[in-house]
Design a protein around this motif. Structure first.
Motif, PDB file in Angstrom:
ATOM      1  N   GLU A  63     -22.042 -27.794  -8.473  1.00  0.00           N
ATOM      2  CA  GLU A  63     -22.701 -26.542  -8.841  1.00  0.00           C
ATOM      3  C   GLU A  63     -23.470 -25.938  -7.670  1.00  0.00           C
ATOM      4  O   GLU A  63     -23.290 -24.761  -7.347  1.00  0.00           O
ATOM      5  CB  GLU A  63     -23.689 -26.791  -9.996  1.00  0.00           C
ATOM      6  CG  GLU A  63     -23.034 -27.140 -11.303  1.00  0.00           C
ATOM      7  CD  GLU A  63     -24.031 -27.544 -12.386  1.00  0.00           C
ATOM      8  OE1 GLU A  63     -23.569 -27.862 -13.486  1.00  0.00           O
ATOM      9  OE2 GLU A  63     -25.263 -27.548 -12.129  1.00  0.00           O
ATOM     10  N   GLU A  64     -24.323 -26.716  -7.048  1.00  0.00           N
ATOM     11  CA  GLU A  64     -25.271 -26.177  -6.070  1.00  0.00           C
ATOM     12  C   GLU A  64     -24.727 -26.052  -4.660  1.00  0.00           C
ATOM     13  O   GLU A  64     -25.241 -25.271  -3.865  1.00  0.00           O
ATOM     14  CB  GLU A  64     -26.545 -27.030  -6.062  1.00  0.00           C
ATOM     15  CG  GLU A  64     -27.272 -26.978  -7.392  1.00  0.00           C
ATOM     16  CD  GLU A  64     -28.535 -27.820  -7.442  1.00  0.00           C
ATOM     17  OE1 GLU A  64     -28.839 -28.529  -6.462  1.00  0.00           O
ATOM     18  OE2 GLU A  64     -29.216 -27.773  -8.479  1.00  0.00           O
ATOM     19  N   LEU A  65     -23.671 -26.822  -4.349  1.00  0.00           N
ATOM     20  CA  LEU A  65     -23.109 -26.776  -2.988  1.00  0.00           C
ATOM     21  C   LEU A  65     -21.664 -26.309  -2.949  1.00  0.00           C
ATOM     22  O   LEU A  65     -21.123 -26.058  -1.879  1.00  0.00           O
ATOM     23  CB  LEU A  65     -23.194 -28.170  -2.344  1.00  0.00           C
ATOM     24  CG  LEU A  65     -24.596 -28.764  -2.206  1.00  0.00           C
ATOM     25  CD1 LEU A  65     -24.512 -30.201  -1.711  1.00  0.00           C
ATOM     26  CD2 LEU A  65     -25.471 -27.913  -1.301  1.00  0.00           C
ATOM     27  N   GLY A  66     -21.012 -26.255  -4.106  1.00  0.00           N
ATOM     28  CA  GLY A  66     -19.599 -25.893  -4.139  1.00  0.00           C
ATOM     29  C   GLY A  66     -18.682 -27.045  -3.770  1.00  0.00           C
ATOM     30  O   GLY A  66     -17.519 -26.851  -3.417  1.00  0.00           O
ATOM     31  N   LEU A  67     -19.188 -28.262  -3.850  1.00  0.00           N
ATOM     32  CA  LEU A  67     -18.399 -29.446  -3.493  1.00  0.00           C
ATOM     33  C   LEU A  67     -17.163 -29.573  -4.376  1.00  0.00           C
ATOM     34  O   LEU A  67     -17.232 -29.369  -5.582  1.00  0.00           O
ATOM     35  CB  LEU A  67     -19.259 -30.701  -3.643  1.00  0.00           C
ATOM     36  CG  LEU A  67     -18.558 -32.039  -3.363  1.00  0.00           C
ATOM     37  CD1 LEU A  67     -18.240 -32.184  -1.884  1.00  0.00           C
ATOM     38  CD2 LEU A  67     -19.427 -33.192  -3.831  1.00  0.00           C
ATOM     39  N   LYS A  68     -16.057 -29.917  -3.750  1.00  0.00           N
ATOM     40  CA  LYS A  68     -14.830 -30.240  -4.476  1.00  0.00           C
ATOM     41  C   LYS A  68     -14.706 -31.759  -4.495  1.00  0.00           C
ATOM     42  O   LYS A  68     -14.778 -32.400  -3.444  1.00  0.00           O
ATOM     43  CB  LYS A  68     -13.612 -29.639  -3.778  1.00  0.00           C
ATOM     44  CG  LYS A  68     -13.598 -28.126  -3.747  1.00  0.00           C
ATOM     45  CD  LYS A  68     -12.364 -27.641  -3.000  1.00  0.00           C
ATOM     46  CE  LYS A  68     -12.321 -26.130  -2.921  1.00  0.00           C
ATOM     47  NZ  LYS A  68     -11.135 -25.677  -2.149  1.00  0.00           N
ATOM     48  N   GLU A  69     -14.507 -32.317  -5.678  1.00  0.00           N
ATOM     49  CA  GLU A  69     -14.467 -33.775  -5.808  1.00  0.00           C
ATOM     50  C   GLU A  69     -13.389 -34.393  -4.916  1.00  0.00           C
ATOM     51  O   GLU A  69     -13.597 -35.457  -4.327  1.00  0.00           O
ATOM     52  CB  GLU A  69     -14.233 -34.153  -7.270  1.00  0.00           C
ATOM     53  CG  GLU A  69     -14.448 -35.602  -7.555  1.00  0.00           C
ATOM     54  CD  GLU A  69     -14.480 -35.918  -9.045  1.00  0.00           C
ATOM     55  OE1 GLU A  69     -14.488 -37.120  -9.364  1.00  0.00           O
ATOM     56  OE2 GLU A  69     -14.502 -34.991  -9.881  1.00  0.00           O
ATOM     57  N   GLU A  70     -12.263 -33.723  -4.786  1.00  0.00           N
ATOM     58  CA  GLU A  70     -11.178 -34.258  -3.962  1.00  0.00           C
ATOM     59  C   GLU A  70     -11.492 -34.203  -2.463  1.00  0.00           C
ATOM     60  O   GLU A  70     -10.754 -34.757  -1.639  1.00  0.00           O
ATOM     61  CB  GLU A  70      -9.860 -33.527  -4.258  1.00  0.00           C
ATOM     62  CG  GLU A  70      -9.852 -32.051  -3.939  1.00  0.00           C
ATOM     63  CD  GLU A  70     -10.348 -31.146  -5.079  1.00  0.00           C
ATOM     64  OE1 GLU A  70     -10.162 -29.922  -4.945  1.00  0.00           O
ATOM     65  OE2 GLU A  70     -10.929 -31.637  -6.075  1.00  0.00           O
ATOM     66  N   PRO A 102     -20.968 -21.898  -4.160  1.00  0.00           N
ATOM     67  CA  PRO A 102     -21.966 -22.476  -5.068  1.00  0.00           C
ATOM     68  C   PRO A 102     -22.341 -21.463  -6.154  1.00  0.00           C
ATOM     69  O   PRO A 102     -22.108 -20.274  -5.997  1.00  0.00           O
ATOM     70  CB  PRO A 102     -23.158 -22.765  -4.167  1.00  0.00           C
ATOM     71  CG  PRO A 102     -22.868 -22.180  -2.844  1.00  0.00           C
ATOM     72  CD  PRO A 102     -21.469 -21.692  -2.816  1.00  0.00           C
ATOM     73  N   HIS A 103     -22.938 -21.950  -7.243  1.00  0.00           N
ATOM     74  CA  HIS A 103     -23.278 -21.028  -8.324  1.00  0.00           C
ATOM     75  C   HIS A 103     -24.631 -20.359  -8.106  1.00  0.00           C
ATOM     76  O   HIS A 103     -25.260 -20.502  -7.049  1.00  0.00           O
ATOM     77  CB  HIS A 103     -23.116 -21.691  -9.681  1.00  0.00           C
ATOM     78  CG  HIS A 103     -24.210 -22.603 -10.138  1.00  0.00           C
ATOM     79  ND1 HIS A 103     -25.428 -22.750  -9.554  1.00  0.00           N
ATOM     80  CD2 HIS A 103     -24.248 -23.424 -11.210  1.00  0.00           C
ATOM     81  CE1 HIS A 103     -26.168 -23.593 -10.225  1.00  0.00           C
ATOM     82  NE2 HIS A 103     -25.466 -24.034 -11.230  1.00  0.00           N
ATOM     83  N   TYR A 104     -25.058 -19.608  -9.100  1.00  0.00           N
ATOM     84  CA  TYR A 104     -26.198 -18.698  -8.978  1.00  0.00           C
ATOM     85  C   TYR A 104     -27.525 -19.355  -8.621  1.00  0.00           C
ATOM     86  O   TYR A 104     -28.440 -18.677  -8.158  1.00  0.00           O
ATOM     87  CB  TYR A 104     -26.361 -17.898 -10.268  1.00  0.00           C
ATOM     88  CG  TYR A 104     -26.791 -18.747 -11.447  1.00  0.00           C
ATOM     89  CD1 TYR A 104     -28.146 -18.897 -11.757  1.00  0.00           C
ATOM     90  CD2 TYR A 104     -25.862 -19.415 -12.232  1.00  0.00           C
ATOM     91  CE1 TYR A 104     -28.543 -19.691 -12.817  1.00  0.00           C
ATOM     92  CE2 TYR A 104     -26.259 -20.209 -13.296  1.00  0.00           C
ATOM     93  CZ  TYR A 104     -27.599 -20.340 -13.586  1.00  0.00           C
ATOM     94  OH  TYR A 104     -27.994 -21.130 -14.627  1.00  0.00           O
ATOM     95  N   GLU A 105     -27.669 -20.670  -8.821  1.00  0.00           N
ATOM     96  CA  GLU A 105     -28.939 -21.326  -8.487  1.00  0.00           C
ATOM     97  C   GLU A 105     -29.121 -21.507  -6.978  1.00  0.00           C
ATOM     98  O   GLU A 105     -30.189 -21.898  -6.534  1.00  0.00           O
ATOM     99  CB  GLU A 105     -29.036 -22.693  -9.165  1.00  0.00           C
ATOM    100  CG  GLU A 105     -29.243 -22.631 -10.659  1.00  0.00           C
ATOM    101  CD  GLU A 105     -29.461 -23.993 -11.285  1.00  0.00           C
ATOM    102  OE1 GLU A 105     -29.715 -24.971 -10.557  1.00  0.00           O
ATOM    103  OE2 GLU A 105     -29.376 -24.077 -12.518  1.00  0.00           O
TER     104      GLU A 105
END
Length: 140
Positions: A63-70, A102-105
């Motif tokens: 959510e906060e960093l835009g991390l992709k699990e892969e 990342p999302h709005y936060e």
């Protein structure tokens, strides 16, 4: 009547990569004071019902960093901090450019060395970042 204070348990993670023996870690600045202040800080959040510490840390980084699990190469458990109410992981990243928005936060994200974070980061997280760097060096 006895009132017990319930501890709020949080979890977070620090994505990182190593280049020329220098560890760079990804931090975020919240978009509003209500999301944790205005300085660079570790992506973290409250553990929700049904989640464990790792699941919370991963969700918060998505959510906060835009991390992709892969995009995670290795996962390290760094430790428990703040009277065992803050669980920290480190995620070694495969590609520093392979992130979602990342999302709005989140106002912004930034890759920093430990010394850079110590100069501008959230005060009560500085020791956690120093310890994280030492653990990453030891485990890597």
């Amino acid at each position: 009547m006895i009132i017990e204070k319930v501890k709020t348990i949080r979890a977070g993670a620090i994505p990182f990569y190593v280049e020329d023996n220098i560890i760079k870690m990804l931090f975020m600045v919240p978009s509003s004071e209500q999301f944790g202040g205005s300085c660079l800080q570790i992506a973290k959040g409250i553990i929700e019902i049904g989640e464990d510490e790792f699941e919370t840390a991963l969700r918060e980084c998505k959510e906060e960093l835009g991390l992709k699990e892969e995009n995670i190469e290795k996962i390290y458990f760094i430790g428990k901090f703040n009277h065992e109410t803050f669980h920290i992981f480190a995620f070694e990243i495969k590609d520093i450019n392979d992130f979602n928005e990342p999302h709005y936060e989140t106002k912004e994200t930034k890759w920093l060395t430990t010394s850079e974070f110590l100069a501008v980061g959230r005060d009560h997280q500085k020791k956690i970042v120093e310890i994280s760097e030492k653990r990453i060096k030891y485990l890597n």
